[in-house]
Design a protein around this motif. Structure first.
Motif, mmCIF file in Angstrom:
data_model
loop_
_atom_site.group_PDB
_atom_site.id
_atom_site.type_symbol
_atom_site.label_atom_id
_atom_site.label_comp_id
_atom_site.label_asym_id
_atom_site.label_seq_id
_atom_site.Cartn_x
_atom_site.Cartn_y
_atom_site.Cartn_z
ATOM 1 N N CYS A 213 0.755 -1.208 -0.179
ATOM 2 C CA CYS A 213 0.141 -0.012 -0.065
ATOM 3 C C CYS A 213 0.803 1.223 -0.019
ATOM 4 O O CYS A 213 0.299 2.312 -0.424
ATOM 5 C CB CYS A 213 -0.949 0.036 1.161
ATOM 6 N N ARG A 214 2.162 1.064 0.426
ATOM 7 C CA ARG A 214 2.960 2.297 0.459
ATOM 8 C C ARG A 214 2.969 3.247 -0.586
ATOM 9 O O ARG A 214 2.927 4.438 -0.652
ATOM 10 C CB ARG A 214 4.363 2.045 1.167
ATOM 11 N N PRO A 215 3.217 2.609 -1.816
ATOM 12 C CA PRO A 215 3.212 3.458 -2.957
ATOM 13 C C PRO A 215 2.157 4.356 -3.405
ATOM 14 O O PRO A 215 2.238 5.428 -3.821
ATOM 15 C CB PRO A 215 3.502 2.485 -4.052
ATOM 16 N N PHE A 216 0.861 3.891 -3.085
ATOM 17 C CA PHE A 216 -0.314 4.654 -3.137
ATOM 18 C C PHE A 216 -0.214 5.753 -2.068
ATOM 19 O O PHE A 216 -0.796 6.988 -2.451
ATOM 20 C CB PHE A 216 -1.366 3.772 -2.841
ATOM 21 N N VAL A 217 0.062 5.620 -0.840
ATOM 22 C CA VAL A 217 0.048 6.691 0.138
ATOM 23 C C VAL A 217 1.062 7.661 -0.224
ATOM 24 O O VAL A 217 0.778 8.913 -0.050
ATOM 25 C CB VAL A 217 -0.222 6.232 1.586
ATOM 26 N N GLU A 218 2.160 7.144 -0.618
ATOM 27 C CA GLU A 218 3.212 8.306 -1.084
ATOM 28 C C GLU A 218 2.798 9.056 -2.247
ATOM 29 O O GLU A 218 2.916 10.300 -2.145
ATOM 30 C CB GLU A 218 4.582 7.331 -1.406
ATOM 31 N N ARG A 219 2.152 8.353 -3.158
ATOM 32 C CA ARG A 219 1.558 9.247 -4.403
ATOM 33 C C ARG A 219 0.495 10.073 -3.849
ATOM 34 O O ARG A 219 0.444 11.411 -4.443
ATOM 35 C CB ARG A 219 1.041 8.203 -5.541
ATOM 36 N N GLN A 220 -0.330 9.647 -2.802
ATOM 37 C CA GLN A 220 -1.330 10.591 -2.438
ATOM 38 C C GLN A 220 -0.794 11.773 -1.772
ATOM 39 O O GLN A 220 -1.089 12.972 -1.902
ATOM 40 C CB GLN A 220 -2.002 9.720 -1.426
ATOM 41 N N ILE A 221 0.405 11.557 -0.989
ATOM 42 C CA ILE A 221 0.994 12.863 -0.259
ATOM 43 C C ILE A 221 1.418 13.692 -1.408
ATOM 44 O O ILE A 221 1.401 14.903 -1.496
ATOM 45 C CB ILE A 221 2.065 12.213 0.646
ATOM 46 N N GLU A 222 2.124 13.043 -2.531
ATOM 47 C CA GLU A 222 2.736 13.952 -3.662
ATOM 48 C C GLU A 222 1.627 14.576 -4.079
ATOM 49 O O GLU A 222 1.719 15.826 -4.430
ATOM 50 C CB GLU A 222 3.353 13.247 -4.534
ATOM 51 N N LEU A 223 0.442 14.118 -4.457
ATOM 52 C CA LEU A 223 -0.789 14.780 -5.249
ATOM 53 C C LEU A 223 -1.500 15.824 -4.243
ATOM 54 O O LEU A 223 -1.802 16.814 -4.829
ATOM 55 C CB LEU A 223 -1.816 14.029 -5.698
ATOM 56 N N VAL A 224 -1.471 15.544 -2.750
ATOM 57 C CA VAL A 224 -2.034 16.540 -1.949
ATOM 58 C C VAL A 224 -1.102 17.658 -1.805
ATOM 59 O O VAL A 224 -1.594 18.936 -1.635
ATOM 60 C CB VAL A 224 -2.143 16.125 -0.828
ATOM 61 N N ASP A 225 0.284 17.474 -1.970
ATOM 62 C CA ASP A 225 1.314 18.288 -1.719
ATOM 63 C C ASP A 225 1.084 19.410 -0.308
ATOM 64 O O ASP A 225 1.282 20.477 -0.517
ATOM 65 C CB ASP A 225 1.443 19.409 -3.009
ATOM 66 N N PRO A 226 1.100 18.628 0.658
ATOM 67 C CA PRO A 226 0.875 19.329 1.977
ATOM 68 C C PRO A 226 2.311 20.188 2.334
ATOM 69 O O PRO A 226 3.268 19.749 1.928
ATOM 70 C CB PRO A 226 0.478 18.540 2.928
ATOM 71 N N ASP A 227 2.148 21.225 3.182
ATOM 72 C CA ASP A 227 3.299 21.911 3.673
ATOM 73 C C ASP A 227 3.871 20.979 4.915
ATOM 74 O O ASP A 227 4.847 20.962 5.241
ATOM 75 C CB ASP A 227 3.047 23.306 4.324
ATOM 76 N N ILE A 228 2.737 20.415 5.636
ATOM 77 C CA ILE A 228 2.925 19.612 6.962
ATOM 78 C C ILE A 228 2.240 18.324 6.976
ATOM 79 O O ILE A 228 0.839 18.359 6.593
ATOM 80 C CB ILE A 228 2.568 20.469 8.082
ATOM 81 N N ILE A 229 2.986 17.403 7.202
ATOM 82 C CA ILE A 229 2.304 15.964 7.243
ATOM 83 C C ILE A 229 2.322 15.661 8.895
ATOM 84 O O ILE A 229 3.452 15.855 9.337
ATOM 85 C CB ILE A 229 3.200 14.677 6.542
ATOM 86 N N VAL A 230 1.176 15.114 9.263
ATOM 87 C CA VAL A 230 1.169 14.858 10.753
ATOM 88 C C VAL A 230 0.910 13.322 10.745
ATOM 89 O O VAL A 230 -0.078 13.095 10.184
ATOM 90 C CB VAL A 230 0.120 15.547 11.540
#
Ligand code: URA
Length: 300
Positions: A213-230
């Motif tokens: 599942c990790r590649p999907f969440v990593e891509r999800q983070i890239e697409l959201v492009d947040p300043d801060i991940i919690v």
């Protein structure tokens, strides 16, 4: 007597309820066509029996002691071999795909997604993770994809599985309160999980499931492009940072997180489910959330 015989539809409903009960309890696959009376069997195992499977470890949030979930592989490391005894019996393509093949397939598919909607569709079609066959729904995300802050939990529970959105149950209510305390809500934050399907019986996702599942969440983070991940809890923190430390060591720490074009901040904090079990630890979470507010305001 016939008065008490269930009608066929009652019998079907009973059967479904019986199966649901077992899935809830963590039985994610049928082992044989017929039941076995294990009490009448001899002590020596039949030659066809597989080696006993080890139970997966409990989640870090379930204990006051920081349990380093060393089974979560750090980014870039190879997933454990297919023969690992933690691998559950599975359905469909998930039954035949080797974990590393499944993870590279996941990476290739995740890369194709040019938007969050596309990623969600790709994930909904992805059949190399066994969890999708026992979950009721894909739990992709909730909140605002334009938000500067992205929260990540571990995996959906029963409420999230039923509703199809993350953090809907008691942990979600607490997360909402914690966000509200620093002026955030689901219109100003985006929420997801490392694993988007509920593991049966709320067991921990296995390392193989996390790796797939990790590649999907990593891509999800890239697409959201947040300043801060919690990261909420140890599994999310360990998966995204590669740290093997328990959450009571990593909480409050800022890690660098690389996006394609920039580096952003990742803040580790306690999972709301842990705080429900250990309310005394809320003071630590409060410290982290105040630090988060300061980060949002550019004061940290
Ligand atoms: N716990 C999680 O980690 N995620 C959810 O969505 C719900 C509970």
């Amino acid at each position: 007597m016939t008065d008490h015989m269930p009608s066929p539809s009652d019998a079907q409903a009973d059967l479904i309820a019986y199966l649901d009960f077992h899935v809830e309890a963590g039985a994610d696959a049928a082992l044989d066509e017929h039941p076995h009376d294990r009490f009448s069997e001899a002590d020596t195992p039949a030659p066809t029996l597989r080696a006993p499977r080890r139970a997966p470890p409990r989640i870090a949030e379930s204990s006051a002691t920081p349990v380093a979930n060393t089974l979560v592989p750090p980014p870039g490391s190879a997933p454990p071999p297919a023969s690992s005894s933690a691998a559950p019996r599975t359905f469909g393509r998930a039954a035949s795909a080797q974990p590393d093949e499944a993870a590279s397939d996941a990476r290739a598919r995740a890369r194709q997604a040019k938007s969050l909607d596309e990623l969600e569709r790709i994930l909904a079609d992805f059949d190399a993770c066994p969890l999708r066959f026992t979950a009721k729904n894909l739990v992709f995300a909730d909140g605002n994809p334009e938000a500067r802050v992205m929260f990540l939990g571990e995996a959906p529970g029963a409420d999230e599985d039923r509703i199809g959105k993350p953090f809907m149950g008691r942990s979600g209510q607490l997360l909402d309160k914690m966000m509200k305390a620093i002026g955030l809500d689901r219109t100003s934050a985006y929420i997801g999980n490392i694993v988007p399907w509920r593991p049966p019986g709320n067991r921990n996702p296995t390392p193989q499931e996390v790796a797939v599942c990790r590649p999907f969440v990593e891509r999800q983070i890239e697409l959201v492009d947040p300043d801060i991940i919690v990261c909420l809890g140890a599994p999310a923190t360990q998966t995204l940072t590669g740290s093997k430390d328990g959450i009571l060591r990593t909480r409050g720490r800022l890690f660098p997180y690389k996006l394609p074009n920039r580096e952003v901040k990742l803040l580790a904090t306690l999972h709301p489910a842990f705080l429900l079990r250990q309310p005394v630890q809320k003071r630590l979470a409060w410290r982290d959330f105040r630090a988060l507010r300061a980060l949002i305001d550019g004061k940290a």
